[in-house]
Design a protein around this motif. Structure first.
Motif, PDB file in Angstrom:
ATOM      1  N   TRP A  89      -2.185  12.162   7.627  1.00 20.03           N
ATOM      2  CA  TRP A  89      -2.622  11.068   8.503  1.00 20.03           C
ATOM      3  C   TRP A  89      -3.620  10.171   7.791  1.00 20.03           C
ATOM      4  CZ3 TRP A  89       0.721  10.654  12.085  1.00 20.03           C
ATOM      5  CH2 TRP A  89       1.257  11.775  12.720  1.00 20.03           C
ATOM      6  N   GLY A  90      -4.450  10.771   6.927  1.00 20.42           N
ATOM      7  CA  GLY A  90      -5.430   9.981   6.185  1.00 20.42           C
ATOM      8  C   GLY A  90      -4.773   8.948   5.283  1.00 20.42           C
ATOM      9  N   ALA A  91      -3.667   9.335   4.629  1.00 22.88           N
ATOM     10  CA  ALA A  91      -2.947   8.385   3.775  1.00 22.88           C
ATOM     11  C   ALA A  91      -2.421   7.213   4.583  1.00 22.88           C
ATOM     12  CB  ALA A  91      -1.795   9.099   3.076  1.00 22.88           C
ATOM     13  N   LEU A  92      -1.930   7.486   5.788  1.00 21.66           N
ATOM     14  CA  LEU A  92      -1.422   6.407   6.645  1.00 21.66           C
ATOM     15  C   LEU A  92      -2.557   5.484   7.100  1.00 21.66           C
ATOM     16  CD1 LEU A  92       1.133   8.408   8.835  1.00 21.66           C
ATOM     17  CD2 LEU A  92       1.577   7.041   6.795  1.00 21.66           C
ATOM     18  N   VAL A  93      -3.720   6.065   7.379  1.00 22.48           N
ATOM     19  CA  VAL A  93      -4.877   5.255   7.755  1.00 22.48           C
ATOM     20  C   VAL A  93      -5.303   4.352   6.598  1.00 22.48           C
ATOM     21  CG1 VAL A  93      -7.337   5.335   8.347  1.00 22.48           C
ATOM     22  CG2 VAL A  93      -5.726   6.855   9.514  1.00 22.48           C
ATOM     23  N   VAL A  94      -5.317   4.893   5.392  1.00 20.66           N
ATOM     24  CA  VAL A  94      -5.668   4.102   4.198  1.00 20.66           C
ATOM     25  C   VAL A  94      -4.715   2.918   4.059  1.00 20.66           C
ATOM     26  CG1 VAL A  94      -5.667   4.115   1.668  1.00 20.66           C
ATOM     27  CG2 VAL A  94      -6.791   5.959   2.939  1.00 20.66           C
ATOM     28  N   ILE A  95      -3.421   3.154   4.264  1.00 25.73           N
ATOM     29  CA  ILE A  95      -2.431   2.082   4.179  1.00 25.73           C
ATOM     30  C   ILE A  95      -2.758   0.965   5.164  1.00 25.73           C
ATOM     31  CG2 ILE A  95      -0.015   1.502   4.690  1.00 25.73           C
ATOM     32  CD1 ILE A  95       0.709   4.289   3.557  1.00 25.73           C
TER      33      ILE A  95
ATOM     34  N   SER B 177      -4.685   8.937  -9.272  1.00 29.91           N
ATOM     35  CA  SER B 177      -3.637   9.819  -9.801  1.00 29.91           C
ATOM     36  C   SER B 177      -4.202  11.094 -10.413  1.00 29.91           C
ATOM     37  CB  SER B 177      -2.787   9.074 -10.834  1.00 29.91           C
ATOM     38  OG  SER B 177      -3.537   8.756 -11.988  1.00 29.91           O
ATOM     39  N   LEU B 178      -5.486  11.090 -10.745  1.00 27.74           N
ATOM     40  CA  LEU B 178      -6.110  12.307 -11.276  1.00 27.74           C
ATOM     41  C   LEU B 178      -6.088  13.443 -10.257  1.00 27.74           C
ATOM     42  CD1 LEU B 178      -9.172  10.787 -13.171  1.00 27.74           C
ATOM     43  CD2 LEU B 178      -7.229  11.985 -14.204  1.00 27.74           C
ATOM     44  N   LEU B 179      -6.027  13.106  -8.974  1.00 24.10           N
ATOM     45  CA  LEU B 179      -5.922  14.135  -7.933  1.00 24.10           C
ATOM     46  C   LEU B 179      -4.734  15.049  -8.183  1.00 24.10           C
ATOM     47  CD1 LEU B 179      -6.578  12.366  -4.487  1.00 24.10           C
ATOM     48  CD2 LEU B 179      -7.846  14.308  -5.436  1.00 24.10           C
TER      49      LEU B 179
ATOM     50  N   PHE C  76       4.466  12.415   4.768  1.00 22.59           N
ATOM     51  CA  PHE C  76       3.943  11.454   5.737  1.00 22.59           C
ATOM     52  C   PHE C  76       4.230  10.006   5.335  1.00 22.59           C
ATOM     53  CE2 PHE C  76       1.930  15.124   7.408  1.00 22.59           C
ATOM     54  CZ  PHE C  76       1.517  14.827   8.688  1.00 22.59           C
ATOM     55  N   VAL C  77       4.061   9.692   4.067  1.00 23.32           N
ATOM     56  CA  VAL C  77       4.285   8.308   3.622  1.00 23.32           C
ATOM     57  C   VAL C  77       5.752   7.929   3.743  1.00 23.32           C
ATOM     58  CG1 VAL C  77       4.202   6.737   1.654  1.00 23.32           C
ATOM     59  CG2 VAL C  77       2.270   8.240   2.137  1.00 23.32           C
ATOM     60  N   ASN C  78       6.660   8.846   3.379  1.00 18.85           N
ATOM     61  CA  ASN C  78       8.087   8.543   3.453  1.00 18.85           C
ATOM     62  C   ASN C  78       8.640   8.665   4.865  1.00 18.85           C
ATOM     63  OD1 ASN C  78       9.532   7.961   0.781  1.00 18.85           O
ATOM     64  ND2 ASN C  78       8.133   9.611   0.225  1.00 18.85           N
ATOM     65  N   ASN C  79       8.379   9.778   5.522  1.00 19.69           N
ATOM     66  CA  ASN C  79       9.009  10.053   6.806  1.00 19.69           C
ATOM     67  C   ASN C  79       8.384   9.314   7.974  1.00 19.69           C
ATOM     68  OD1 ASN C  79      10.738  11.786   5.468  1.00 19.69           O
ATOM     69  ND2 ASN C  79       9.452  13.582   5.850  1.00 19.69           N
ATOM     70  N   VAL C  80       7.122   8.911   7.830  1.00 13.12           N
ATOM     71  CA  VAL C  80       6.472   8.138   8.890  1.00 13.12           C
ATOM     72  C   VAL C  80       6.204   6.706   8.423  1.00 13.12           C
ATOM     73  CG1 VAL C  80       4.478   7.953  10.429  1.00 13.12           C
ATOM     74  CG2 VAL C  80       5.417  10.206   9.884  1.00 13.12           C
ATOM     75  N   GLY C  81       5.463   6.570   7.317  1.00 12.94           N
ATOM     76  CA  GLY C  81       5.094   5.236   6.845  1.00 12.94           C
ATOM     77  C   GLY C  81       6.286   4.370   6.491  1.00 12.94           C
ATOM     78  N   LEU C  82       7.199   4.887   5.674  1.00 11.66           N
ATOM     79  CA  LEU C  82       8.351   4.108   5.249  1.00 11.66           C
ATOM     80  C   LEU C  82       9.309   3.849   6.404  1.00 11.66           C
ATOM     81  CD1 LEU C  82       9.648   2.759   2.848  1.00 11.66           C
ATOM     82  CD2 LEU C  82      10.731   4.921   2.241  1.00 11.66           C
ATOM     83  N   ALA C  83       9.461   4.844   7.283  1.00 17.66           N
ATOM     84  CA  ALA C  83      10.336   4.660   8.445  1.00 17.66           C
ATOM     85  C   ALA C  83       9.835   3.537   9.337  1.00 17.66           C
ATOM     86  CB  ALA C  83      10.435   5.968   9.235  1.00 17.66           C
ATOM     87  N   PHE C  84       8.529   3.513   9.611  1.00 15.45           N
ATOM     88  CA  PHE C  84       7.975   2.453  10.451  1.00 15.45           C
ATOM     89  C   PHE C  84       7.968   1.112   9.729  1.00 15.45           C
ATOM     90  CE2 PHE C  84       6.251   5.739  13.315  1.00 15.45           C
ATOM     91  CZ  PHE C  84       6.540   5.130  14.535  1.00 15.45           C
TER      92      PHE C  84
ATOM     93  N   MET D 187       0.822  -1.213   0.000  1.00 17.34           N
ATOM     94  CA  MET D 187       0.000   0.000   0.000  1.00 17.34           C
ATOM     95  C   MET D 187       0.857   1.266   0.000  1.00 17.34           C
ATOM     96  SD  MET D 187      -2.988  -0.873  -0.482  1.00 17.34           S
ATOM     97  CE  MET D 187      -3.524   0.853  -0.443  1.00 17.34           C
ATOM     98  N   ILE D 188       2.006   1.222   0.685  1.00 23.45           N
ATOM     99  CA  ILE D 188       2.939   2.351   0.615  1.00 23.45           C
ATOM    100  C   ILE D 188       3.371   2.557  -0.827  1.00 23.45           C
ATOM    101  CG2 ILE D 188       5.299   3.075   1.178  1.00 23.45           C
ATOM    102  CD1 ILE D 188       4.899   1.894   3.970  1.00 23.45           C
ATOM    103  N   SER D 189       3.694   1.469  -1.505  1.00 21.85           N
ATOM    104  CA  SER D 189       4.111   1.546  -2.910  1.00 21.85           C
ATOM    105  C   SER D 189       2.995   2.069  -3.796  1.00 21.85           C
ATOM    106  CB  SER D 189       4.557   0.165  -3.407  1.00 21.85           C
ATOM    107  OG  SER D 189       5.732  -0.243  -2.750  1.00 21.85           O
ATOM    108  N   PHE D 190       1.758   1.661  -3.525  1.00 21.52           N
ATOM    109  CA  PHE D 190       0.628   2.128  -4.333  1.00 21.52           C
ATOM    110  C   PHE D 190       0.489   3.642  -4.235  1.00 21.52           C
ATOM    111  CE2 PHE D 190      -3.819   3.379  -4.804  1.00 21.52           C
ATOM    112  CZ  PHE D 190      -4.132   2.795  -6.021  1.00 21.52           C
ATOM    113  N   ILE D 191       0.567   4.178  -3.023  1.00 24.27           N
ATOM    114  CA  ILE D 191       0.403   5.621  -2.843  1.00 24.27           C
ATOM    115  C   ILE D 191       1.582   6.370  -3.452  1.00 24.27           C
ATOM    116  CG2 ILE D 191       0.353   7.458  -1.107  1.00 24.27           C
ATOM    117  CD1 ILE D 191      -1.409   5.700   0.596  1.00 24.27           C
ATOM    118  N   ILE D 192       2.802   5.860  -3.248  1.00 20.53           N
ATOM    119  CA  ILE D 192       3.964   6.505  -3.857  1.00 20.53           C
ATOM    120  C   ILE D 192       3.846   6.479  -5.379  1.00 20.53           C
ATOM    121  CG2 ILE D 192       6.459   6.332  -4.224  1.00 20.53           C
ATOM    122  CD1 ILE D 192       6.722   5.372  -1.356  1.00 20.53           C
ATOM    123  N   PHE D 193       3.351   5.370  -5.916  1.00 21.46           N
ATOM    124  CA  PHE D 193       3.189   5.239  -7.365  1.00 21.46           C
ATOM    125  C   PHE D 193       2.300   6.344  -7.928  1.00 21.46           C
ATOM    126  CE2 PHE D 193       0.490   3.439 -10.821  1.00 21.46           C
ATOM    127  CZ  PHE D 193       1.466   3.346 -11.805  1.00 21.46           C
ATOM    128  N   VAL D 194       1.154   6.599  -7.296  1.00 24.18           N
ATOM    129  CA  VAL D 194       0.205   7.547  -7.881  1.00 24.18           C
ATOM    130  C   VAL D 194       0.686   8.991  -7.785  1.00 24.18           C
ATOM    131  CG1 VAL D 194      -1.821   6.068  -7.624  1.00 24.18           C
ATOM    132  CG2 VAL D 194      -1.199   7.593  -5.760  1.00 24.18           C
TER     133      VAL D 194
END
Length: 503
Positions: free
Chosen positions: A467-473, A366-368, A384-392, A90-97
């Protein structure tokens, strides 16, 4: 798994193509400049030795041995570990878009560079080009000027994804990496021959020793290694799952890391040389023009190109062309994590069907990033995805594998077909040094975002897109983990004697 790499060279080129991305050409210069220039290089090299190469080696070993993407590989180590694989997917999916959006910008700027379409106001041009709104939740509609490059990037990504590992990813990287190297060489040669280039190089290589006392410099160094080497979010596990059993993962990890970081330093020489020239022409310190995040590539560098005495169009095309090629190879590798993860657990009629299942929601999300709020949303999500999600993710990966499993068996597996054996330093480095520093990085970043927010964004934007992105993950990781997989998903015939005891 039916698909596989055509050769070791193909795998290494794809791994390097994944690692060599926007983090090398764009992120590294501004992170280094923001953390003391030459002072940053010392913890950076320390992080390569204690985290980058050891984790790369670990992930190659896991993928090659357990023959699956991150979720399947972790499930085959221990059924209780599968959820971490889906977190990485899921981290990869969000980074991808959102990574796709940056690639779209670089493609557009390749065209703008020909006649320096940004004129005398690169910053104003960039804001107008993206139609930037006043907040992340004020979308401002689709920016039609972005649609053509958006479609082009999507076509390239989809083409590679549908063709799979050997016919898609490998071929794109075989073509892209030589092109990237040529463009970067031109950039570096022109950069070092500019007036005052030495000031930029001095700032890049001369340590400011007092900066080493700042823990943020060390945290930033480890963060750069994770971002640059594509570790802890499933890419290298997915890639190595297509390797033959006899592959020497120790040697391959060293080759990949050396090539990636060598290119990072080499490209940095070109970038800092040009920034030194720009700083000299404006009469300001190098650090003032180098440490501006997203603005370094799309605001500062265009201005530097416009100030060049000659070869403006060529250098512009080389810089943004290099960014585009580096970005597209990394983009494709990130998408492969999601496809491999989905394809591994659920039954599909073909690889193309699994790819379509991934592409449709990715295209919609990705349209966002082609709306007026795209830049703001991207900035928040990336932080948030890199500094919190990826770190954890990295922290949990090392904790589960180094403390709740048998790390010495991983070392034995890594050494099984290697020309030279990795010693116990590898285990201790991952188990203690890297784990501790990752823990500090994850906690410091999280506490900072909780207490101080992020940038000047409103709390509602931070809550939704940070925080919402982390919750989605987390939510989707739980959903995928609890779904029943196809028969034999969490076991692999032929490695029963290597499977670890469950924690």
């Amino acid at each position: 798994m039916n698909d596989k790499w055509n050769s070791k060279v193909g795998f290494v080129m794809a791994a390097i193509g994944s690692a060599v991305g926007l983090g090398n050409l764009w992120r590294f210069p501004y992170v280094a400049a923001s953390h003391g220039g030459g002072a940053f290089l010392l913890p950076y090299f320390f992080a390569i030795i204690t985290a980058g190469i050891p984790i790369l080696m670990l992930e190659y070993t896991i993928g090659k041995t357990y023959r699956g993407g991150a979720p399947a590989a972790f499930a085959r180590i221990n059924k209780k570990f599968e959820w971490l694989g889906w977190v990485q997917v899921m981290i990869s999916f969000i980074i991808f878009v959102y990574y796709l959006a940056i690639v779209v910008w670089t493609l557009s700027y390749c065209v703008f560079s020909v006649n320096q379409a940004w004129g005398n106001d690169p910053q104003g041009f960039f804001v107008k080009f993206l139609g930037v709104t006043d907040s992340a939740h004020n979308l401002g509609g689709i920016q039609t000027n972005l649609l053509i490059p958006f479609i082009i990037v999507w076509v390239i990504a989809a083409f590679a994804m549908y063709r799979g590992i050997s016919k898609g990813v490998e071929q794109i990287c075989r073509i892209g990496l030589p092109v990237l190297l040529v463009l970067t060489v031109i950039l570096v040669v022109r950069g070092v021959t500019l007036p005052n280039a030495s000031a930029g190089l001095e700032y890049m290589f001369k340590p400011q020793w007092h900066m080493l006392k700042n823990p943020n410099v060390w945290v930033a160094a480890y963060g750069q290694i994770f971002f640059s080497l594509s570790i802890a979010f499933g890419i290298m596990i997915s890639y190595s799952s297509y390797l033959p059993k006899e592959e020497d993962v120790v040697n391959t990890a060293f080759i990949t890391a050396t090539a990636n970081h060598g290119f990072e330093i080499f490209a940095g020489i070109g970038v800092f040389s040009i920034l030194g020239f720009m700083a000299g022409s404006q009469g300001v310190p190098v650090e003032k023009v180098a440490s501006q995040g997203v603005g370094l590539a799309f605001m500062v560098f265009p201005q530097a190109i416009s100030e060049l005495p000659a070869m403006k169009g060529l250098i512009g095309v080389c810089f943004f062309g290099a960014l585009f090629v580096a970005g597209i190879t990394s983009l494709i590798s990130i998408s492969q994590v999601v496809v491999t993860g989905i394809e591994g657990k659920f039954s599909f009629k073909s690889h193309k069907q699994a790819t379509t299942i991934v592409l449709i929601p990715a295209l919609v999300v990705s349209l966002l990033f082609v709306t007026g709020a795209g830049l703001n949303i991207l900035d928040i999500m990336d932080a948030f995805v890199n500094n919190v999600g990826l770190a954890f993710s990295g922290l949990l990966e090392l904790f589960l594998l180094m403390w709740l499993s048998k790390p010495e068996k991983f070392r034995m597996l890594a050494n099984e077909y290697s020309n030279f054996s990795v010693g116990k330093w590898w285990t201790y480095s991952l188990k203690i040094i890297t784990l501790a520093l990752l823990g500090v990085m994850a906690v410091l970043n999280t506490v900072q975002y909780i207490t101080k927010g992020y940038g000047e964004y409103k709390q509602i934007d931070i809550n939704i897109f940070g925080w919402g992105a982390l919750v989605v993950i987390i939510v989707f990781a739980i959903i995928f983990t609890t779904r029943k997989g196809r028969d034999g998903y969490d076991t692999l015939e032929g490695i029963e004697e290597l499977v670890f005891e469950e924690a």
